[in-house]
Design a protein around this motif. Structure first.
Motif, mmCIF file in Angstrom:
data_model
loop_
_atom_site.group_PDB
_atom_site.id
_atom_site.type_symbol
_atom_site.label_atom_id
_atom_site.label_comp_id
_atom_site.label_asym_id
_atom_site.label_seq_id
_atom_site.Cartn_x
_atom_site.Cartn_y
_atom_site.Cartn_z
ATOM 1 N N ALA A 238 0.824 -1.212 0.000
ATOM 2 C CA ALA A 238 0.000 0.000 0.000
ATOM 3 C C ALA A 238 0.860 1.264 0.000
ATOM 4 O O ALA A 238 0.510 2.269 -0.622
ATOM 5 C CB ALA A 238 -0.932 -0.002 1.210
ATOM 6 N N PHE A 239 2.002 1.218 0.701
ATOM 7 C CA PHE A 239 2.916 2.375 0.744
ATOM 8 C C PHE A 239 3.467 2.651 -0.653
ATOM 9 O O PHE A 239 3.496 3.798 -1.123
ATOM 10 C CB PHE A 239 4.065 2.090 1.716
ATOM 11 N N ILE A 240 3.901 1.597 -1.338
ATOM 12 C CA ILE A 240 4.495 1.750 -2.664
ATOM 13 C C ILE A 240 3.469 2.259 -3.667
ATOM 14 O O ILE A 240 3.766 3.102 -4.520
ATOM 15 C CB ILE A 240 5.114 0.414 -3.113
ATOM 16 N N GLN A 241 2.241 1.768 -3.552
ATOM 17 C CA GLN A 241 1.175 2.220 -4.452
ATOM 18 C C GLN A 241 0.813 3.680 -4.209
ATOM 19 O O GLN A 241 0.555 4.440 -5.136
ATOM 20 C CB GLN A 241 -0.066 1.334 -4.272
ATOM 21 N N LYS A 242 0.833 4.088 -2.950
ATOM 22 C CA LYS A 242 0.448 5.452 -2.589
ATOM 23 C C LYS A 242 1.571 6.458 -2.822
ATOM 24 O O LYS A 242 1.319 7.618 -3.159
ATOM 25 C CB LYS A 242 0.028 5.479 -1.109
ATOM 26 N N TYR A 243 2.822 6.001 -2.654
ATOM 27 C CA TYR A 243 3.969 6.912 -2.750
ATOM 28 C C TYR A 243 5.004 6.405 -3.759
ATOM 29 O O TYR A 243 6.164 6.183 -3.414
ATOM 30 C CB TYR A 243 4.643 7.064 -1.379
ATOM 31 N N PRO A 244 4.643 6.244 -5.024
ATOM 32 C CA PRO A 244 5.601 5.694 -6.000
ATOM 33 C C PRO A 244 6.823 6.578 -6.231
ATOM 34 O O PRO A 244 7.930 6.065 -6.407
ATOM 35 C CB PRO A 244 4.761 5.560 -7.281
ATOM 36 N N ASN A 245 6.636 7.896 -6.213
ATOM 37 C CA ASN A 245 7.779 8.784 -6.437
ATOM 38 C C ASN A 245 8.742 8.774 -5.245
ATOM 39 O O ASN A 245 9.953 8.872 -5.403
ATOM 40 C CB ASN A 245 7.297 10.213 -6.708
ATOM 41 N N THR A 246 8.174 8.652 -4.055
ATOM 42 C CA THR A 246 9.007 8.545 -2.853
ATOM 43 C C THR A 246 9.788 7.233 -2.876
ATOM 44 O O THR A 246 10.980 7.195 -2.550
ATOM 45 C CB THR A 246 8.122 8.610 -1.590
ATOM 46 N N THR A 247 9.121 6.164 -3.279
ATOM 47 C CA THR A 247 9.783 4.861 -3.400
ATOM 48 C C THR A 247 10.906 4.926 -4.422
ATOM 49 O O THR A 247 11.992 4.377 -4.211
ATOM 50 C CB THR A 247 8.766 3.769 -3.797
ATOM 51 N N GLN A 248 10.650 5.629 -5.520
ATOM 52 C CA GLN A 248 11.678 5.777 -6.552
ATOM 53 C C GLN A 248 12.876 6.565 -6.024
ATOM 54 O O GLN A 248 14.034 6.216 -6.277
ATOM 55 C CB GLN A 248 11.106 6.487 -7.785
ATOM 56 N N ALA A 249 12.604 7.613 -5.253
ATOM 57 C CA ALA A 249 13.678 8.431 -4.689
ATOM 58 C C ALA A 249 14.546 7.604 -3.731
ATOM 59 O O ALA A 249 15.780 7.713 -3.741
ATOM 60 C CB ALA A 249 13.097 9.646 -3.970
ATOM 61 N N LEU A 250 13.900 6.774 -2.905
ATOM 62 C CA LEU A 250 14.638 5.887 -2.003
ATOM 63 C C LEU A 250 15.526 4.931 -2.798
ATOM 64 O O LEU A 250 16.695 4.709 -2.468
ATOM 65 C CB LEU A 250 13.669 5.082 -1.137
ATOM 66 N N THR A 251 14.967 4.388 -3.869
ATOM 67 C CA THR A 251 15.707 3.451 -4.716
ATOM 68 C C THR A 251 16.879 4.140 -5.399
ATOM 69 O O THR A 251 17.986 3.585 -5.468
ATOM 70 C CB THR A 251 14.777 2.833 -5.777
#
Length: 345
Positions: A238-251
């Motif tokens: 649910a976190f990844i679906q809601k915050y894809p750009n944040t997940t990308q930044a972490l990656t």
């Protein structure tokens, strides 16, 4: 005073330039959640070196992120923090994604830090000087970072291959630093499953005898019969679906750290990590780093066959997984890593 169109455009341009500069890059403007909390179990370990490098060299900040990292005694504790809502993301072992799916709590690993677990299972020469085979561990106390963590998973698998169940031993949480070393020296535990630099320090003083080692790709293949994904960053689906750009930044930050490590020399690593990580012995820390260097992922990609190895490993000693249908494709993704590698070549 009225501003002309030209003055307004200049002002707008200055504002946007400042905004992008503050956020690290133009692509970071759409971060849905700039403040992210990450839980980790044993941050001083080489297992999580990429996380430390991303933090220490400012790579998270460059992506527009404000990251707060909380350190726990082991990966199982870090997972509990995320499940309990006190952490958004975990820097932890891939196999947790499988166990959580079995409990109908979907979490997804989105960048790989380690392509080998780096865990060593060894006996305590003080309490087991006459050790011969794994069967001798029956009824003994095995120190792990925390019960349920990747260290206990590795130990349980080695026991299973020798015909022993996890219940045939007692797992005791000893952490991943000085506490683990003192547990061996005091005779509190008969064996230990831990990582570097802890293991190298005990090896140097000849206080332990190695049973199984996963610090290299070859040793990992010998123990698990295939590639075994290790440390990752994972989060609830649910976190990844809601915050894809944040997940990308972490990656992005993590992949950049992985690539830095590939080119770094031992002295660069020493300068980058906190002094406390060295356990008072710089030369030992460097030796330990050289032993595990190839275990660190060069690019963050999950290897083909890796998730299958992890599932097979868990099923060897966890009866609760026997009747569960696990969809491995939902436990990890390489999509964020692919974009990160395009950005940082």
């Amino acid at each position: 005073m009225k501003l002309s169109w030209k003055q307004l455009l200049i002002a707008a341009g200055l504002f946007l330039a400042g905004y992008f500069s503050f956020n690290g890059s133009a692509g970071a403007q759409a971060l849905e959640k700039p403040k992210v909390s990450i839980a980790v179990g044993g941050k001083n370990l080489f297992y999580y070196l990429p996380l430390t490098i991303a933090e220490q060299l400012g790579y998270f900040k460059d992506e527009g992120l404000q990251v707060e990292i909380s350190d726990f005694a082991g990966g199982a504790k870090a997972l509990q923090a995320m499940v309990g809502g006190s952490a958004d993301v975990v820097s932890g072992a891939y196999e947790h994604t499988i166990n959580m799916q079995a409990k109908n709590q979907p979490i997804v690993a989105f960048v790989l830090q380690g392509r080998a677990p780096q865990i060593v299972l060894a006996v305590n020469n003080k309490t087991m000087p006459n050790y011969k085979t794994v069967a001798d561990l029956k009824g003994k106390k095995i120190g792990v970072t925390a019960p349920g963590s990747s260290t206990s998973v590795m130990a349980s698998y080695v026991l299973a291959k020798a015909g022993l169940k996890p219940s045939d031993v007692s797992f005791i949480g000893v952490g991943a630093a000085a506490g683990a070393i003192s547990a061996v020296r005091s005779g509190q535990i008969d064996a230990i499953a831990n990582l570097d630099p802890v293991i190298s320090m005990l090896e140097q003083s000849k206080e332990i005898k190695t049973i199984a080692d996963t610090r290299t790709l070859k040793d990992t293949n010998d123990v698990f019969g295939g590639p075994m994904p290790a440390a990752t960053l994972y989060a609830p689906a649910a976190f990844i679906q809601k915050y894809p750009n944040t997940t990308q930044a972490l990656t992005n930050a993590m992949v950049r750290a992985l690539k830095w490590i590939q080119k770094a020399g031992p002295s660069d690593i020493i300068k980058a990590v906190p002094e406390s990580y060295l356990l008072g012995d710089r030369s030992l820390y460097i030796d330990a780093f050289m032993k595990v260097r190839q275990a660190i992922s060069p690019d963050g990609y999950f290897p083909p066959g890796g998730p299958d190895t992890a599932l097979r490993t868990l099923k060897a000693f966890e009866p609760s997984l026997a009747d569960k249908q696990i969809d491995l494709s939902k436990t990890f993704t390489n999509s964020f890593v692919q974009k990160a590698n395009a950005k940082y070549k």
